[in-house]
Design an enzyme around this catalytic site. Sequence first.
Site, short mmCIF file in Angstrom:
data_model
loop_
_atom_site.label_atom_id
_atom_site.label_comp_id
_atom_site.label_asym_id
_atom_site.label_seq_id
_atom_site.Cartn_x
_atom_site.Cartn_y
_atom_site.Cartn_z
CB CYS A 114 -3.10 -15.75 -57.83
SG CYS A 114 -2.29 -15.55 -59.43
CG HIS A 135 3.68 -18.12 -54.14
ND1 HIS A 135 2.38 -17.67 -54.05
CD2 HIS A 135 3.60 -19.34 -54.73
CE1 HIS A 135 1.56 -18.57 -54.56
NE2 HIS A 135 2.28 -19.61 -54.98
CD GLU A 136 8.18 -15.87 -56.39
OE1 GLU A 136 8.49 -16.76 -57.19
OE2 GLU A 136 7.06 -15.31 -56.39
CG ASP A 159 -1.71 -18.31 -54.48
OD1 ASP A 159 -2.02 -19.26 -55.20
OD2 ASP A 159 -1.39 -17.18 -54.90
CB VAL A 162 6.63 -9.51 -33.59
CG1 VAL A 162 6.90 -11.02 -33.68
CG2 VAL A 162 5.30 -9.17 -34.23
CD GLU A 163 0.35 -9.40 -29.17
OE1 GLU A 163 -0.16 -10.38 -28.59
OE2 GLU A 163 -0.14 -8.87 -30.19
CB SER A 164 1.96 -14.18 -30.68
OG SER A 164 1.17 -14.11 -29.51
#
Length: 381
Positions: free
Chosen positions: A272, A313-314, A279, A294-296
Amino acid sequence: MFDKFRLKDVLVQYKKDFVATQWGNEKYKWEAVKCFQDNWDVNAEDFADMLNRSLAKTFNLLASMNNFPARMITGFARTAPEEVRSMFLALFDETKDVYERIEAFKMQSSIMLEKYGNGAGQHYQYENAISTYLWLRYPDKYYIYKFGEIKTVADELESDYRFKKGAYADNIRNFYKLYDEICEELKLDTELVNLFKSQLTDSCYPDPELRTLTFDVGFYISRYYSQRGTGVETAEWFPTDYDPGVLETFENKHQDTDYFVKFNCPEFTSLCPITGQPDFATIYISYIPDIRMVESKSLKLYLFSFRNHGDFHEDCVNKIMKDLVSLMDPKYIEVWGRFTPRGGISIDPYTNYGRPGTKWEELAWKRLSEHDMYPEKVDNR
């Protein structure tokens, strides 16, 4: 000068990893040069379109670390094509000092931002991006400059060259000198040269002077080799703060088929920005790939990099989506964050993107407008 024995030690490990991991992840660099060389025409009638095609395969080379130079320069080109054409003509004028050309390009970018930026905060045309343009145009002479990377390389190889923050002119000139010296050593390694040539395909620039291979070795030293020797050789390295630069891609082998890829990430953590408290969330990432995926493992490291990063969060959810769009240029992508409650309230941001001007843009609007039409019952998760 640098310690050649340390470089030889690096190359022993680099060659071991080259076919198994390095080439698959980094082949796109040679493909980016080939794409640029095939499309670049400074006299093109539609300069903006030509520039966009030329940069089409640069991916995270010109879009990473919350940094979007390709998007900005192509946007300027659409608005003021002749001014941007002049900028590139000056940048690629080999009769002038390279650092002076880089500085001039930055200065002109600032002027473009003021005139055509529409409120944008910055133009993103700095040493890294501009050196990338030079490398794309003259791949047998230049390399891509990254301050943190070259500083690590110099330290690991115990180089006499020194790199200091803010010393832009000296850093650029020393960077080219050091990589030129490394390049000459690579040419003497017959095993490496043959290994490299065995992997080249028609989609790649052949790199006869090994300039691209040289800064790929530099990337390897900075990202992987420098993490060795800590006493636990098998320990996995994790970033300490938000770092989109760890993201890597590989080629989609099913480009003739549209399909979804979904990542479920149930252990996402961020901080936060107000209280500094952690969070927790499950992040869902779904996308329809085009050329790059994308490579994991790199995605895991990227998401881990939020652990010590303060953001709402947004912001986290939108950053994740925008970084992946810049990295892969997917046809479609959506990111949904389902955070655990704080103060009695849980927040579930959702964002998505569809490639503009295509059916995927329509899909994005449809899925956004219909998102969460039947909300789940949320108790304490």
